[in-house]
Motif scaffolding. Structure first.
Motif, mmCIF file in Angstrom:
data_model
loop_
_atom_site.group_PDB
_atom_site.id
_atom_site.type_symbol
_atom_site.label_atom_id
_atom_site.label_comp_id
_atom_site.label_asym_id
_atom_site.label_seq_id
_atom_site.Cartn_x
_atom_site.Cartn_y
_atom_site.Cartn_z
ATOM 1 N N PRO A 218 0.800 -1.228 0.000
ATOM 2 C CA PRO A 218 0.000 0.000 0.000
ATOM 3 C C PRO A 218 0.839 1.288 0.000
ATOM 4 O O PRO A 218 0.507 2.251 -0.697
ATOM 5 N N MET A 219 1.922 1.321 0.757
ATOM 6 C CA MET A 219 2.755 2.530 0.790
ATOM 7 C C MET A 219 3.455 2.757 -0.551
ATOM 8 O O MET A 219 3.534 3.886 -1.038
ATOM 9 N N VAL A 220 3.942 1.685 -1.137
ATOM 10 C CA VAL A 220 4.591 1.795 -2.447
ATOM 11 C C VAL A 220 3.581 2.275 -3.479
ATOM 12 O O VAL A 220 3.883 3.153 -4.299
ATOM 13 N N LEU A 221 2.382 1.736 -3.432
ATOM 14 C CA LEU A 221 1.341 2.146 -4.374
ATOM 15 C C LEU A 221 0.972 3.616 -4.206
ATOM 16 O O LEU A 221 0.743 4.312 -5.205
ATOM 17 N N LEU A 222 0.943 4.099 -2.977
ATOM 18 C CA LEU A 222 0.641 5.518 -2.747
ATOM 19 C C LEU A 222 1.721 6.428 -3.329
ATOM 20 O O LEU A 222 1.416 7.435 -3.966
ATOM 21 N N VAL A 223 2.967 6.061 -3.124
ATOM 22 C CA VAL A 223 4.069 6.863 -3.675
ATOM 23 C C VAL A 223 4.048 6.812 -5.202
ATOM 24 O O VAL A 223 4.226 7.833 -5.872
ATOM 25 N N GLU B 132 1.460 6.308 -7.078
ATOM 26 C CA GLU B 132 0.308 7.097 -7.532
ATOM 27 C C GLU B 132 0.638 8.584 -7.511
ATOM 28 O O GLU B 132 0.324 9.314 -8.449
ATOM 29 N N ARG B 133 1.292 9.025 -6.451
ATOM 30 C CA ARG B 133 1.687 10.435 -6.344
ATOM 31 C C ARG B 133 2.616 10.822 -7.500
ATOM 32 O O ARG B 133 2.519 11.905 -8.062
ATOM 33 N N ARG C 130 2.803 3.706 -12.911
ATOM 34 C CA ARG C 130 1.985 2.501 -12.802
ATOM 35 C C ARG C 130 2.879 1.282 -12.630
ATOM 36 O O ARG C 130 4.016 1.253 -13.136
ATOM 37 N N PRO C 131 2.387 0.266 -11.946
ATOM 38 C CA PRO C 131 3.178 -0.952 -11.759
ATOM 39 C C PRO C 131 3.677 -1.560 -13.079
ATOM 40 O O PRO C 131 4.793 -2.052 -13.160
ATOM 41 N N GLU C 132 2.863 -1.472 -14.124
ATOM 42 C CA GLU C 132 3.274 -2.008 -15.421
ATOM 43 C C GLU C 132 4.516 -1.293 -15.946
ATOM 44 O O GLU C 132 5.375 -1.900 -16.585
ATOM 45 N N GLN C 133 4.614 0.017 -15.686
ATOM 46 C CA GLN C 133 5.781 0.780 -16.132
ATOM 47 C C GLN C 133 7.041 0.318 -15.409
ATOM 48 O O GLN C 133 8.105 0.210 -16.019
ATOM 49 N N VAL C 134 6.913 0.051 -14.126
ATOM 50 C CA VAL C 134 8.060 -0.427 -13.353
ATOM 51 C C VAL C 134 8.496 -1.795 -13.874
ATOM 52 O O VAL C 134 9.693 -2.046 -14.078
#
Length: 65
Positions: free
Chosen positions: A15-20, A22-23, A27-31
């Motif tokens: 959740p914390m990684v997703l918040l950062v 998003e900010r 997107r996860p696909e880009q990573v």
């Protein structure tokens, strides 16, 4: 703090990684695509050795001080 090694899936679902992400509008696909591209070096791009390797070679050939 947990010192265990996490998988990429675990990191990208944290959740914390997703918040950062998003900010930062990432997107996860880009990573995943970035990491996959880095893992498989392209044959089109020339490989440049690190600066310390170039400097050492330069000094051995008496081309630089």
């Amino acid at each position: 703090m947990n010192d265990s090694i996490s998988t990429l899936d675990e990191l990208l679902s944290d959740p914390m990684v997703l918040l950062v992400m998003e900010r930062d509008r990432v997107r996860p696909e880009q990573v995943r695509m970035l990491l996959e591209r880095v893992r498989r070096p392209s044959t089109d791009e020339p490989v440049v050795p690190p600066a310390h390797v170039i400097a050492r070679a330069c000094q051995k050939l008496w081309l630089c001080p």
